[in-house]
Design an enzyme around this catalytic site. Structure first.
Site, PDB file in Angstrom:
ATOM      1  N   ASP A   1      -8.892  19.448 -12.622  1.00  8.61           N
ATOM      2  CA  ASP A   1      -9.240  18.117 -13.109  1.00  8.61           C
ATOM      3  C   ASP A   1      -9.094  18.168 -14.635  1.00  8.61           C
ATOM      4  O   ASP A   1      -9.933  18.750 -15.328  1.00  8.61           O
ATOM      5  CB  ASP A   1     -10.676  17.774 -12.690  1.00  8.61           C
ATOM      6  CG  ASP A   1     -11.119  16.395 -13.180  1.00  8.61           C
ATOM      7  OD1 ASP A   1     -10.498  15.856 -14.115  1.00  8.61           O
ATOM      8  OD2 ASP A   1     -12.110  15.869 -12.630  1.00  8.61           O
TER       9      ASP A   1
ATOM     10  N   LYS B   1     -10.194   7.237 -18.124  1.00 13.95           N
ATOM     11  CA  LYS B   1     -10.575   7.831 -19.404  1.00 13.95           C
ATOM     12  C   LYS B   1      -9.387   7.785 -20.365  1.00 13.95           C
ATOM     13  O   LYS B   1      -8.884   6.721 -20.641  1.00 13.95           O
ATOM     14  CB  LYS B   1     -11.124   9.230 -19.171  1.00 13.95           C
ATOM     15  CG  LYS B   1     -12.085   9.345 -17.966  1.00 13.95           C
ATOM     16  CD  LYS B   1     -13.380   8.569 -18.147  1.00 13.95           C
ATOM     17  CE  LYS B   1     -14.199   8.431 -16.867  1.00 13.95           C
ATOM     18  NZ  LYS B   1     -14.485   9.646 -16.132  1.00 13.95           N
TER      19      LYS B   1
ATOM     20  N   TYR C   1     -18.202  17.785 -12.628  1.00 14.69           N
ATOM     21  CA  TYR C   1     -18.375  16.336 -12.782  1.00 14.69           C
ATOM     22  C   TYR C   1     -19.330  15.815 -11.687  1.00 14.69           C
ATOM     23  O   TYR C   1     -19.142  16.127 -10.504  1.00 14.69           O
ATOM     24  CB  TYR C   1     -17.008  15.641 -12.695  1.00 14.69           C
ATOM     25  CG  TYR C   1     -17.124  14.133 -12.687  1.00 14.69           C
ATOM     26  CD1 TYR C   1     -17.529  13.450 -13.830  1.00 14.69           C
ATOM     27  CD2 TYR C   1     -16.868  13.400 -11.540  1.00 14.69           C
ATOM     28  CE1 TYR C   1     -17.670  12.083 -13.822  1.00 14.69           C
ATOM     29  CE2 TYR C   1     -16.995  12.023 -11.527  1.00 14.69           C
ATOM     30  CZ  TYR C   1     -17.401  11.367 -12.673  1.00 14.69           C
ATOM     31  OH  TYR C   1     -17.542  10.013 -12.660  1.00 14.69           O
TER      32      TYR C   1
ATOM     33  N   ARG D   1       0.843  -1.215   0.000  1.00  9.15           N
ATOM     34  CA  ARG D   1       0.000   0.000   0.000  1.00  9.15           C
ATOM     35  C   ARG D   1       0.871   1.255   0.000  1.00  9.15           C
ATOM     36  O   ARG D   1       0.587   2.222  -0.698  1.00  9.15           O
ATOM     37  CB  ARG D   1      -0.965  -0.002   1.203  1.00  9.15           C
ATOM     38  CG  ARG D   1      -1.649   1.344   1.396  1.00  9.15           C
ATOM     39  CD  ARG D   1      -2.878   1.344   2.297  1.00  9.15           C
ATOM     40  NE  ARG D   1      -2.848   0.397   3.403  1.00  9.15           N
ATOM     41  CZ  ARG D   1      -2.098   0.514   4.496  1.00  9.15           C
ATOM     42  NH1 ARG D   1      -1.323   1.567   4.668  1.00  9.15           N
ATOM     43  NH2 ARG D   1      -2.128  -0.428   5.433  1.00  9.15           N
TER      44      ARG D   1
HETATM   45  C1  LIG Z   1     -14.808   9.955 -14.780  1.00  7.95           C
HETATM   46  C2  LIG Z   1     -14.364  11.260 -14.221  1.00  7.95           C
HETATM   47  C3  LIG Z   1     -13.967  11.360 -12.885  1.00  7.95           C
HETATM   48  C4  LIG Z   1     -14.058  10.205 -11.910  1.00  7.95           C
HETATM   49  O1  LIG Z   1     -13.193   9.187 -12.207  1.00  7.95           O
HETATM   50  P1  LIG Z   1     -13.473   7.634 -11.826  1.00  7.95           P
HETATM   51  O2  LIG Z   1     -12.249   6.981 -12.308  1.00  7.95           O
HETATM   52  O3  LIG Z   1     -14.727   7.245 -12.532  1.00  7.95           O
HETATM   53  O4  LIG Z   1     -13.639   7.585 -10.339  1.00  7.95           O
HETATM   54  C5  LIG Z   1     -13.527  12.588 -12.436  1.00  7.95           C
HETATM   55  N1  LIG Z   1     -13.479  13.666 -13.235  1.00  7.95           N
HETATM   56  C6  LIG Z   1     -13.867  13.616 -14.526  1.00  7.95           C
HETATM   57  C7  LIG Z   1     -13.805  14.835 -15.354  1.00  7.95           C
HETATM   58  C8  LIG Z   1     -14.333  12.415 -15.057  1.00  7.95           C
HETATM   59  O5  LIG Z   1     -14.742  12.365 -16.326  1.00  7.95           O
END
Ligand SMILES: *Cc1c(COP(=O)(O)O)cnc(C)c1O
Length: 385
Positions: A171, A196, A98, A46
């Site tokens: 983000d 993504k 988001y 971890r």
């Molecule tokens: C999908 C997404 C997240 C969250 O990510 P996960 O891997 O699904 O927890 C955060 N910010 C944006 C812009 C996203 O598209």
């Protein structure tokens, strides 16, 4: 300084003692120690794992940050970064946030940590500036936003945040280090959902934080271990493998999305397209400033139809798959009203401009002519109606 396309291929790893050109996957949860209180750099999985470390190092190099940290999901990264704040802290963010971040703020952290979150429109610089006060600890941005593809003016906002003693987090899941370098615009922390574009193949759930300042990076590394939402060795391997082709993929995603946005804008069944790289976007000038190499693969489109028409259209598509998420090699289409943004109360959705007529496309790396042919045949079902 090497070109970014070269860094994508090599960052984070050089052949180890065996000469393995690609990084091995270390599954061991614990590590032999030479003496009590001494270790080789790894003691427990971890706290640190060589497969995860390679990905984390690559992420830090690509963003130009000091520290990279990988988490079990984007939400895991978000949860951990919020643990920097004392109970009752104030966060300023965008109102086109988001949905998972909104839920974490409003339905978890408000109750458990008395978090005070203030929202302003991402494209209204004055409103964001006014929301930031000396009580603000963290300013939380997305670039671009989802599903309306708005662009906050990161440099201006980060400057005001700094003057007020607040950190700025971006983000950058939709833009990736191939298209946007938030640290160059004054951000302190970059957040990604690895799920993504960074992994890019729709087969990993993961998240990341990259931190510019070493002391802040150390604090977050400590929290990563203390909170415990770490990315597994196998998923770390896959995400690093995905990262190797990020430069090529983002170029293709951006070119195809721009091409499709231009084509859609001319169709009679289309009310308008939302894509920062298209000249019709109200913030196209900011797109040129922040995203000069392309605006990524996500675009939204408003159709001139009703709920039935939206259903016929999405069901007629054969290359695009109707699914949540984005950023994979395959093209996806999402109906925010009934899918990703359904948790937001209806009145609020309408107020924000997320109506039932909006569809969000994640343009994949298929041949753009096949994608346009698919969209064209599905648009025909609207004429029939
Ligand atoms: C999908 C997404 C997240 C969250 O990510 P996960 O891997 O699904 O927890 C955060 N910010 C944006 C812009 C996203 O598209």
């Amino acid at each position: 300084m090497q070109h970014r396309d070269t860094l994508f291929v090599h960052a984070g790893y050089t052949p180890d003692a065996t000469g393995a050109v690609m990084p091995p996957i270390y599954l061991s949860s614990t590590y032999a120690q030479p003496a009590p209180g001494e270790h080789t750099g790894y003691e427990y999985g971890r706290s640190g794992n060589p497969s995860r470390a390679a990905l984390e190092k690559a992420l830090a190099e690509l963003e130009g940050g000091h520290t990279g940290l990988a988490f079990a999901s984007g939400l895991g990264a978000m949860t951990t970064v919020l643990e920097l704040l004392e109970a009752g802290s104030e966060v300023v963010t965008i109102d086109d946030l988001y949905g998972g971040a909104w839920r974490l703020f409003e339905q978890v952290k408000k109750r458990s940590s008395n978090l005070n979150v203030r929202y302003a429109p991402p494209d209204d610089l004055d409103a964001i500036k006014q929301a930031i006060t000396p009580a603000t600890r963290l300013v939380w941005l997305e670039m671009p936003t989802n599903p309306l593809l708005k662009l906050p003016d990161i440099a201006e906002i980060a400057r005001i945040a700094r003057e007020n003693g607040a950190l700025t987090l971006v983000d950058a899941t939709f833009s990736t280090p191939a298209l946007l370098r938030p640290f160059e615009w004054g951000a302190d922390i970059v957040l990604h959902s690895l799920t993504k574009y960074l992994n890019g193949h729709s087969d990993v759930i993961g998240g990341a934080l990259i931190i510019k300042d070493p002391a802040l990076g150390d604090k977050l590394r400590w929290l990563q271990n203390a909170v415990g939402a770490v990315l597994s060795p196998f998923d770390s391997f896959l995400a690093l493998r995905g990262l190797r082709t990020l430069g090529l993929r983002m170029q293709r995603h951006s070119e195809s999305a721009l091409h499709i946005a231009g084509w859609l804008a001319e169709q009679p069944e289309v009310e308008n397209v939302l894509y920062p790289g298209h000249p019709s976007h109200p913030q196209h000038a900011l797109a040129k400033k922040y995203l000069p190499d392309g605006s990524g693969g996500v675009l939204s489109v408003r159709l001139r139809t009703d709920a039935e028409g939206v259903k016929r259209f999405t069901q007629a598509l054969q290359v695009f798959t109707l699914a949540e998420s984005l950023g994979g090699v395959e093209s996806l289409i999402n109906h925010p009203w009934s899918m990703t943004h359904a948790a937001i109360p209806e009145a609020l959705r309408r107020e924000k401009g997320i109506g039932p007529d909006i569809l969000r496309l994640s343009v994949g790396i298929e041949h753009p002519a096949d994608l346009i042919r698919d969209l064209a045949q599905a648009l025909k079902t609207l004429q029939a109606g």
